[in-house]
Design a protein around this motif. Structure first.
Motif, PDB file in Angstrom:
ATOM      1  N   ARG A   1       0.835  -1.218   0.000  1.00 10.77           N
ATOM      2  CA  ARG A   1       0.000   0.000   0.000  1.00 10.77           C
ATOM      3  C   ARG A   1       0.864   1.261   0.000  1.00 10.77           C
ATOM      4  O   ARG A   1       0.403   2.347   0.342  1.00 10.77           O
ATOM      5  N   CYS A   2       2.133   1.099  -0.372  1.00 12.53           N
ATOM      6  CA  CYS A   2       3.033   2.256  -0.436  1.00 12.53           C
ATOM      7  C   CYS A   2       2.452   3.298  -1.396  1.00 12.53           C
ATOM      8  O   CYS A   2       1.870   2.939  -2.422  1.00 12.53           O
ATOM      9  N   SER A   3       2.629   4.568  -1.085  1.00  9.97           N
ATOM     10  CA  SER A   3       2.015   5.612  -1.927  1.00  9.97           C
ATOM     11  C   SER A   3       2.619   5.650  -3.328  1.00  9.97           C
ATOM     12  O   SER A   3       2.010   6.199  -4.238  1.00  9.97           O
ATOM     13  N   TYR A   4       3.818   5.111  -3.526  1.00 10.82           N
ATOM     14  CA  TYR A   4       4.409   5.111  -4.871  1.00 10.82           C
ATOM     15  C   TYR A   4       3.967   3.835  -5.606  1.00 10.82           C
ATOM     16  O   TYR A   4       4.404   2.718  -5.280  1.00 10.82           O
ATOM     17  N   ALA A   5       3.096   4.007  -6.586  1.00  7.51           N
ATOM     18  CA  ALA A   5       2.404   2.873  -7.205  1.00  7.51           C
ATOM     19  C   ALA A   5       3.329   1.813  -7.811  1.00  7.51           C
ATOM     20  O   ALA A   5       3.099   0.616  -7.605  1.00  7.51           O
ATOM     21  N   PRO A   6       4.387   2.178  -8.556  1.00  9.50           N
ATOM     22  CA  PRO A   6       5.214   1.097  -9.133  1.00  9.50           C
ATOM     23  C   PRO A   6       5.854   0.210  -8.059  1.00  9.50           C
ATOM     24  O   PRO A   6       5.993  -1.005  -8.266  1.00  9.50           O
ATOM     25  N   TYR A   7       6.205   0.786  -6.916  1.00  8.44           N
ATOM     26  CA  TYR A   7       6.774  -0.018  -5.816  1.00  8.44           C
ATOM     27  C   TYR A   7       5.680  -0.907  -5.215  1.00  8.44           C
ATOM     28  O   TYR A   7       5.864  -2.104  -4.994  1.00  8.44           O
ATOM     29  N   ALA A   8       4.505  -0.310  -4.986  1.00  3.42           N
ATOM     30  CA  ALA A   8       3.397  -1.067  -4.403  1.00  3.42           C
ATOM     31  C   ALA A   8       3.031  -2.259  -5.292  1.00  3.42           C
ATOM     32  O   ALA A   8       2.840  -3.380  -4.810  1.00  3.42           O
ATOM     33  N   ARG A   9       3.004  -2.034  -6.607  1.00  2.00           N
ATOM     34  CA  ARG A   9       2.642  -3.128  -7.528  1.00  2.00           C
ATOM     35  C   ARG A   9       3.695  -4.239  -7.487  1.00  2.00           C
ATOM     36  O   ARG A   9       3.362  -5.416  -7.465  1.00  2.00           O
ATOM     37  N   ALA A  10       4.970  -3.840  -7.452  1.00  2.00           N
ATOM     38  CA  ALA A  10       6.036  -4.863  -7.396  1.00  2.00           C
ATOM     39  C   ALA A  10       5.909  -5.676  -6.112  1.00  2.00           C
ATOM     40  O   ALA A  10       6.093  -6.899  -6.105  1.00  2.00           O
ATOM     41  N   MET A  11       5.530  -4.997  -5.021  1.00  2.00           N
ATOM     42  CA  MET A  11       5.483  -5.682  -3.733  1.00  2.00           C
ATOM     43  C   MET A  11       4.371  -6.722  -3.649  1.00  2.00           C
ATOM     44  O   MET A  11       4.477  -7.692  -2.900  1.00  2.00           O
ATOM     45  N   ILE A  12       3.312  -6.544  -4.425  1.00  2.00           N
ATOM     46  CA  ILE A  12       2.202  -7.516  -4.375  1.00  2.00           C
ATOM     47  C   ILE A  12       2.710  -8.882  -4.815  1.00  2.00           C
ATOM     48  O   ILE A  12       2.522  -9.892  -4.135  1.00  2.00           O
ATOM     49  N   ARG A  13       3.422  -8.905  -5.918  1.00  2.00           N
ATOM     50  CA  ARG A  13       3.953 -10.182  -6.424  1.00  2.00           C
ATOM     51  C   ARG A  13       5.045 -10.719  -5.486  1.00  2.00           C
ATOM     52  O   ARG A  13       5.090 -11.905  -5.184  1.00  2.00           O
ATOM     53  N   VAL A  14       5.906  -9.823  -5.034  1.00  2.00           N
ATOM     54  CA  VAL A  14       6.993 -10.247  -4.137  1.00  2.00           C
ATOM     55  C   VAL A  14       6.396 -10.928  -2.893  1.00  2.00           C
ATOM     56  O   VAL A  14       6.851 -11.993  -2.474  1.00  2.00           O
ATOM     57  N   CYS A  15       5.355 -10.328  -2.338  1.00  2.00           N
ATOM     58  CA  CYS A  15       4.782 -10.875  -1.095  1.00  2.00           C
ATOM     59  C   CYS A  15       4.182 -12.261  -1.305  1.00  2.00           C
ATOM     60  O   CYS A  15       4.287 -13.121  -0.433  1.00  2.00           O
ATOM     61  N   ARG A  16       3.551 -12.454  -2.460  1.00  2.00           N
ATOM     62  CA  ARG A  16       2.991 -13.794  -2.725  1.00  2.00           C
ATOM     63  C   ARG A  16       4.106 -14.829  -2.701  1.00  2.00           C
ATOM     64  O   ARG A  16       3.971 -15.912  -2.153  1.00  2.00           O
ATOM     65  N   GLU A  17       5.226 -14.484  -3.332  1.00  2.00           N
ATOM     66  CA  GLU A  17       6.324 -15.450  -3.396  1.00  2.00           C
ATOM     67  C   GLU A  17       6.999 -15.618  -2.033  1.00  2.00           C
ATOM     68  O   GLU A  17       7.381 -16.717  -1.651  1.00  2.00           O
ATOM     69  N   GLU A  18       7.108 -14.518  -1.297  1.00  2.00           N
ATOM     70  CA  GLU A  18       7.724 -14.596   0.045  1.00  2.00           C
ATOM     71  C   GLU A  18       6.921 -15.516   0.959  1.00  2.00           C
ATOM     72  O   GLU A  18       7.458 -16.163   1.849  1.00  2.00           O
ATOM     73  N   SER A  19       5.614 -15.542   0.726  1.00  2.00           N
ATOM     74  CA  SER A  19       4.757 -16.352   1.566  1.00  2.00           C
ATOM     75  C   SER A  19       5.103 -17.839   1.364  1.00  2.00           C
ATOM     76  O   SER A  19       5.211 -18.617   2.315  1.00  2.00           O
ATOM     77  N   PHE A  20       5.329 -18.216   0.097  1.00  5.48           N
ATOM     78  CA  PHE A  20       5.784 -19.592  -0.194  1.00  5.48           C
ATOM     79  C   PHE A  20       7.152 -19.839   0.442  1.00  5.48           C
ATOM     80  O   PHE A  20       7.407 -20.905   1.026  1.00  5.48           O
ATOM     81  N   HIS A  21       8.016 -18.858   0.414  1.00  7.54           N
ATOM     82  CA  HIS A  21       9.358 -19.033   0.994  1.00  7.54           C
ATOM     83  C   HIS A  21       9.268 -19.292   2.499  1.00  7.54           C
ATOM     84  O   HIS A  21       9.967 -20.133   3.051  1.00  7.54           O
ATOM     85  N   GLN A  22       8.389 -18.541   3.143  1.00  6.36           N
ATOM     86  CA  GLN A  22       8.260 -18.694   4.597  1.00  6.36           C
ATOM     87  C   GLN A  22       7.721 -20.080   4.937  1.00  6.36           C
ATOM     88  O   GLN A  22       8.227 -20.771   5.810  1.00  6.36           O
ATOM     89  N   ARG A  23       6.719 -20.518   4.162  1.00  9.73           N
ATOM     90  CA  ARG A  23       6.100 -21.825   4.440  1.00  9.73           C
ATOM     91  C   ARG A  23       7.066 -22.971   4.206  1.00  9.73           C
ATOM     92  O   ARG A  23       7.098 -23.940   4.960  1.00  9.73           O
ATOM     93  N   GLN A  24       7.858 -22.872   3.115  1.00  9.91           N
ATOM     94  CA  GLN A  24       8.770 -23.989   2.850  1.00  9.91           C
ATOM     95  C   GLN A  24       9.812 -24.077   3.978  1.00  9.91           C
ATOM     96  O   GLN A  24      10.216 -25.159   4.366  1.00  9.91           O
ATOM     97  N   GLY A  25      10.219 -22.930   4.517  1.00  7.97           N
ATOM     98  CA  GLY A  25      11.209 -22.937   5.600  1.00  7.97           C
ATOM     99  C   GLY A  25      10.629 -23.583   6.849  1.00  7.97           C
ATOM    100  O   GLY A  25      11.242 -24.458   7.468  1.00  7.97           O
ATOM    101  N   PHE A  26       9.402 -23.172   7.177  1.00  7.77           N
ATOM    102  CA  PHE A  26       8.754 -23.702   8.377  1.00  7.77           C
ATOM    103  C   PHE A  26       8.534 -25.210   8.236  1.00  7.77           C
ATOM    104  O   PHE A  26       8.814 -25.989   9.147  1.00  7.77           O
TER     105      PHE A  26
END
Ligand code: BYC
Length: 333
Positions: A160-185
């Motif tokens: 939800r960062c006010s700078y849209a290109p960063y916010a858009r990049a973060m949506i995809r990054v977060c989805r992938e990070e979620s898989f990373h966290q789960r595989q580690g756990f």
């Protein structure tokens, strides 16, 4: 003298007119930020806002790229084909995150070469966490659980960062990070539930070494964070360093219990009044030492990145020569 001082030459008039325009642009920008609007690359923005974003996004990109190194170290030593495939995918995701983020920063008028030069010459920071060594296979699981866990906690609000290109990049990054966290756990759970005593001890040792550096990922305490106040006002950061760190500790405590590991903090306890966990003091001297270049692996990490850059020179040259040839062909056609 007096009349001279009062007289305004044509250049000064232009400067004044420009500054009035700038004041109006600033007002309009502030109103958009207050209304929760997103700012796009072509919109007017104050220079300080632009610089803050370039600093944060490029540091974030560098962290992803340097972050490939500690885990990459284990790809050839993963215990099974399944774990190797997961780790390869994760490390490749991190390269992808770096690329989205460099692209987002480039929309602000900086170039990838400038950003990489800042990294290679030690002027730009990257996350402190990647200056610690990965000593055992359990470190790979703990990086997924704690380091990616901390990253998600920090990065979900950046969607939800006010700078849209960063916010858009973060949506995809977060989805992938979620898989990373789960595989580690899941990898740690396999070792603690089905492993040997030696494997359980290896997991505990990794947790002991990574817990405090993970808490440092959120940055200095709010009172010592020079950038937070302005970044929150601009909607770049939505939640403060201390608030995110607290949420992370509260999330990790039940997860540690599920894994059957102890978090290495004798002061960690539930505070019913605050409805949050109290925790011990972070070693801030260590934090500042590490971010200023003197952590256990800073030199090794930077040397690895510089070597990769130097050894990749022929690829960049070949790509440029190919692009030039294509452009000439198109012109001739
Ligand atoms: N490490 O005023 P503050 C990942 C610096 S990648 C190093 O609070 P700000 C992953 C800070 O930059 C994780 N430096 O700053 C990848 C500032 O220095 P300068 C990276 C730190 O920006 C692969 C100074 O200290 N995540 O998740 O308001 C595998 C004062 O701090 C650190 C991001 O980059 C640190 N830990 O807040 C697995 C997320 N903390 O530039 C996982 C985006 C602070 O003034 N970034 N510094 O010289 C952010 O959210 C914010 O930039 C921070 C810092 C919360 C990190």
């Amino acid at each position: 003298m007096y009349t001279q001082a009062m007289s305004v030459g044509p250049q000064e008039t232009a400067a004044k007119v420009q500054s009035v325009e700038e004041a109006q642009a600033q007002q309009a920008f502030d109103a958009r930020i207050d209304a929760g609007d997103f700012i796009e690359a072509k919109d007017w923005m104050p220079e300080h806002y632009r610089k803050t974003l370039v600093r944060q996004i490029s540091q974030h990109a560098h962290s992803e790229i340097v972050g490939m190194l500690p885990e990459g170290n284990w790809i050839t030593r993963a215990p099974t084909l399944k774990r190797k495939a997961i780790l390869l995918a994760k490390v490749q995701d991190e390269a992808g995150h770096g690329l989205y983020l460099y692209s987002a920063a480039e929309t602000l008028g900086t170039s990838r070469d400038q950003m990489l030069d800042a990294l290679h010459t030690g002027k730009a920071k990257y996350s402190s966490i990647f200056n610690y060594p990965t000593l055992s296979w359990a470190d790979v699981g703990v990086i997924g659980w704690l380091v990616d866990g901390a990253a998600i906690m920090n990065q979900v609000p950046l969607c939800r960062c006010s700078y849209a290109p960063y916010a858009r990049a973060m949506i995809r990054v977060c989805r992938e990070e979620s898989f990373h966290q789960r595989q580690g756990f899941e990898s740690l759970l396999t070792m603690t539930q089905h492993g040997t005593d030696a494997q359980r001890a290896m997991v505990q040792d990794a947790v002991d070494r990574w817990w405090w550096p993970s808490l440092m990922m959120f940055g200095p305490e709010d009172k010592d964070s020079p950038n937070s106040e302005q970044s929150i006002r601009w909607g770049i950061k939505r939640i403060t360093n201390d608030q995110l760190r607290q949420k992370f500790v509260d999330a990790c405590v039940p997860q540690a219990a599920l894994l059957g590991v102890t978090l290495p903090d004798p002061d960690l306890k539930w505070n019913a009044e605050r409805e949050a966990h109290d925790f011990g003091r972070i070693d801030w001297d260590e934090f500042w030492r590490v971010i200023n270049g003197d952590g256990p692996c800073n030199r090794e990490r930077l040397a690895a990145r510089v070597k990769a850059w130097d050894e990749g020179a022929w690829v960049r040259e070949a790509a440029l020569a190919y692009a030039k040839k294509q452009a000439m062909k198109e012109q001739a056609a």
